[in-house]
Design a protein around this motif. Sequence first.
Motif, PDB file in Angstrom:
ATOM      1  N   CYS A   1      79.543  39.539  61.447  1.00  0.00           N
ATOM      2  CA  CYS A   1      79.846  38.731  60.280  1.00  0.00           C
ATOM      3  C   CYS A   1      79.282  37.304  60.199  1.00  0.00           C
ATOM      4  O   CYS A   1      79.576  36.582  61.388  1.00  0.00           O
ATOM      5  CB  CYS A   1      81.229  38.855  59.916  1.00  0.00           C
ATOM      6  SG  CYS A   1      82.069  40.354  59.527  1.00  0.00           S
TER       7      CYS A   1
ATOM      8  N   CYS B   1      77.310  41.769  57.950  1.00  0.00           N
ATOM      9  CA  CYS B   1      78.184  41.270  56.922  1.00  0.00           C
ATOM     10  C   CYS B   1      77.679  39.987  56.735  1.00  0.00           C
ATOM     11  O   CYS B   1      78.034  39.044  57.591  1.00  0.00           O
ATOM     12  CB  CYS B   1      79.608  41.521  57.076  1.00  0.00           C
ATOM     13  SG  CYS B   1      80.610  41.040  55.576  1.00  0.00           S
TER      14      CYS B   1
ATOM     15  N   ILE C   1      85.741  33.411  57.964  1.00  0.00           N
ATOM     16  CA  ILE C   1      85.046  34.549  58.787  1.00  0.00           C
ATOM     17  C   ILE C   1      85.680  35.538  59.428  1.00  0.00           C
ATOM     18  O   ILE C   1      85.511  36.653  59.509  1.00  0.00           O
ATOM     19  CB  ILE C   1      83.588  33.879  59.535  1.00  0.00           C
ATOM     20  CG1 ILE C   1      82.796  34.877  59.717  1.00  0.00           C
ATOM     21  CG2 ILE C   1      84.269  33.458  60.759  1.00  0.00           C
ATOM     22  CD1 ILE C   1      81.840  35.284  58.482  1.00  0.00           C
TER      23      ILE C   1
ATOM     24  N   GLU D   1      87.420  37.718  57.275  1.00  0.00           N
ATOM     25  CA  GLU D   1      86.186  38.609  56.472  1.00  0.00           C
ATOM     26  C   GLU D   1      86.058  39.707  57.607  1.00  0.00           C
ATOM     27  O   GLU D   1      85.975  41.036  57.118  1.00  0.00           O
ATOM     28  CB  GLU D   1      84.766  37.775  56.537  1.00  0.00           C
ATOM     29  CG  GLU D   1      83.774  38.735  55.620  1.00  0.00           C
ATOM     30  CD  GLU D   1      84.060  38.920  54.162  1.00  0.00           C
ATOM     31  OE1 GLU D   1      83.391  39.852  53.677  1.00  0.00           O
ATOM     32  OE2 GLU D   1      84.965  38.221  53.508  1.00  0.00           O
ATOM     33  N   PHE D   2      85.944  39.534  58.776  1.00  0.00           N
ATOM     34  CA  PHE D   2      85.672  40.540  59.687  1.00  0.00           C
ATOM     35  C   PHE D   2      87.043  41.428  59.822  1.00  0.00           C
ATOM     36  O   PHE D   2      86.921  42.651  59.851  1.00  0.00           O
ATOM     37  CB  PHE D   2      85.700  39.747  61.353  1.00  0.00           C
ATOM     38  CG  PHE D   2      86.180  40.572  62.373  1.00  0.00           C
ATOM     39  CD1 PHE D   2      85.785  41.932  62.648  1.00  0.00           C
ATOM     40  CD2 PHE D   2      87.152  40.245  62.901  1.00  0.00           C
ATOM     41  CE1 PHE D   2      86.231  42.707  63.672  1.00  0.00           C
ATOM     42  CE2 PHE D   2      87.806  40.971  64.172  1.00  0.00           C
ATOM     43  CZ  PHE D   2      87.249  42.165  64.439  1.00  0.00           C
TER      44      PHE D   2
ATOM     45  N   ARG E   1      87.090  43.578  56.868  1.00  0.00           N
ATOM     46  CA  ARG E   1      85.894  44.544  56.758  1.00  0.00           C
ATOM     47  C   ARG E   1      86.078  45.649  57.613  1.00  0.00           C
ATOM     48  O   ARG E   1      85.542  46.702  57.276  1.00  0.00           O
ATOM     49  CB  ARG E   1      84.622  43.941  57.169  1.00  0.00           C
ATOM     50  CG  ARG E   1      84.107  42.913  55.643  1.00  0.00           C
ATOM     51  CD  ARG E   1      83.716  43.444  54.374  1.00  0.00           C
ATOM     52  NE  ARG E   1      83.175  42.677  53.413  1.00  0.00           N
ATOM     53  CZ  ARG E   1      82.802  43.056  52.005  1.00  0.00           C
ATOM     54  NH1 ARG E   1      82.616  44.273  51.817  1.00  0.00           N
ATOM     55  NH2 ARG E   1      82.401  42.211  51.372  1.00  0.00           N
TER      56      ARG E   1
END
Length: 570
Positions: A393, A456, A542, A545-546, A549
């Motif tokens: 990511c 990503c 971030i 986000e990881f 996701r």
Amino acid sequence: MDYDEGKENRKLLYLALKKFYGSKRAAELMHENNEKLFGFHELAWAIGKRSISFFCQYFLQDTFTPKPGNVARELAPMHYELWEEAENIFIKDRYDKFAAAEPRGSAKTTILDFAITTWLHAYETSPYTLVCGKVEQDATDFISTSRQAFEENQYIIKAFGKLIDTRNYTVNKLELELANHTKIQAISSTSSIRGKKYKNDRPFCIIADDYQGKSDIITFESREKKYRTWQDDAKYAGDEAVYRDGIKIKMATKFIVLGTILHRDCFMSRILKNKEYKCIVRKAVLVDDVDKLYTTGLWEKFKKIYFSDIYDNSKAAALEFYYQHESEMQYPISWPDKWNCAKLAIDYYTDEIGFKQELQNDASKIGIKSFKSIITQTPEQIEDHTFIKTMLCMDPAGTDNKNKKKEDFYGFVVGSLGDNNFKYVRKGEILKIEFEGYMKHTLKLLTDYKDITHICIEKNTYSGADVVKIKELIALDEVLKLRDFTYVNEMQQKNKDEKINTIVSDVNNGRIIFNSEDVPFQDQIMDFAGQNFTEHDDAPDITAEFANRINDIKVCQRVTSMDRRKLFGR
């Protein structure tokens, strides 16, 4: 019933006279001055000088008094209290410094900025008033509104005469000089209030209205600078009271600070703790615990409907539920003619932090660091686990023009989901690099971590141009071109605080484990206290986000063939 303005004005004047002289003398004064009530320096003019409340309700009635032809709202007790405080400051001279933390939209600017300044200069009480807005446009708008009041308000013109001499008047968007030789000046909060004068007079009144912005509360240094600048400038911006033979013959400069609480130690919070100021702190919703109010009982059901995905229009369905139970769902609010219970609830659900700042003046839980602990393992310990999914990511650096924040870091996370259902940040980095360095580092991570299957990348900064370049570079690499990568490149439009809050529990409880070598990355996570109160939030962003996701990606296992004859022992 038809509205009789003359009758209503006489009634208003009578009530003001009654307050000062009693009903009998009030009736006599109305009778004695029957033809001299509202004209030049007549009875209404005289009472307005003694009562700011009457001045606002009569001379500024199109702003404060609901009637045909205007959109004024019914006033609440909070507004009369502010007028009373203004009279304590300017008429009774009880104190020189006043601060009011009022809910956003409560008319604090209209009452304690526009109306007070109009009164001060109509009666020549202030030879020079200085108004400090957040930005220059606020200052410009204030001067425009003030000029309009003196030029167009027929109630003022009739009783005070024309206070703007249009023959000798020069338009200045930040200053207004009146025919009675007084001046109103407006400046932005970035300008110093120190050293300002008009005809040898320092300001008699200095008003700071929403003096701080979001950029003033991000760091301790920015909060300290805002407060210290005001305190240091205020020492030299005004005059002390003048006494002669033990009698005060001139009042000291009056300071009024208006705003909302944005942080536990922001400018407004510190002014409210300053013993030099008489202070008021008010909430829109008059309950002790709004969190409990909006997450229990009927409001909890309202919230579930509002966020449900089973309705074509969930907001309409929630409001229908509210109207069915309206009487049971009422709670006390400061200004009933401005706010309603359902709209306030939706504001809370939409932006809880903003609601507490702007409407509740409650910063008790704002600016508190979200993450309490981080569990780490050495790189060797982490790599000893079995991983079933791995992704890279990346969050390219960009400048946040809206909040005037410094350019962020490039954020990198190589993250994996283990077969034990724990998530691992195998490599977490925040780097200050340029685009070329960004490309080189991406290829290095892809080379170092051979099990990465998904890449990503946030789309907001480069709009996909970086993805195109990465694909080109991979195609030229003899090793990487043999691997299959799935790319996720989307614009990030979610509320960042809500997004990061989804991982707080997992990080604090050790469900997400970090590489012990990535100290700067972890420090940035531990410093996070909300987007508006943290200088850099790349690492927690971030990581979220990881973590969010990795649950959704699907990894196709490579199929290997075997000799069918082995199935039959041949």
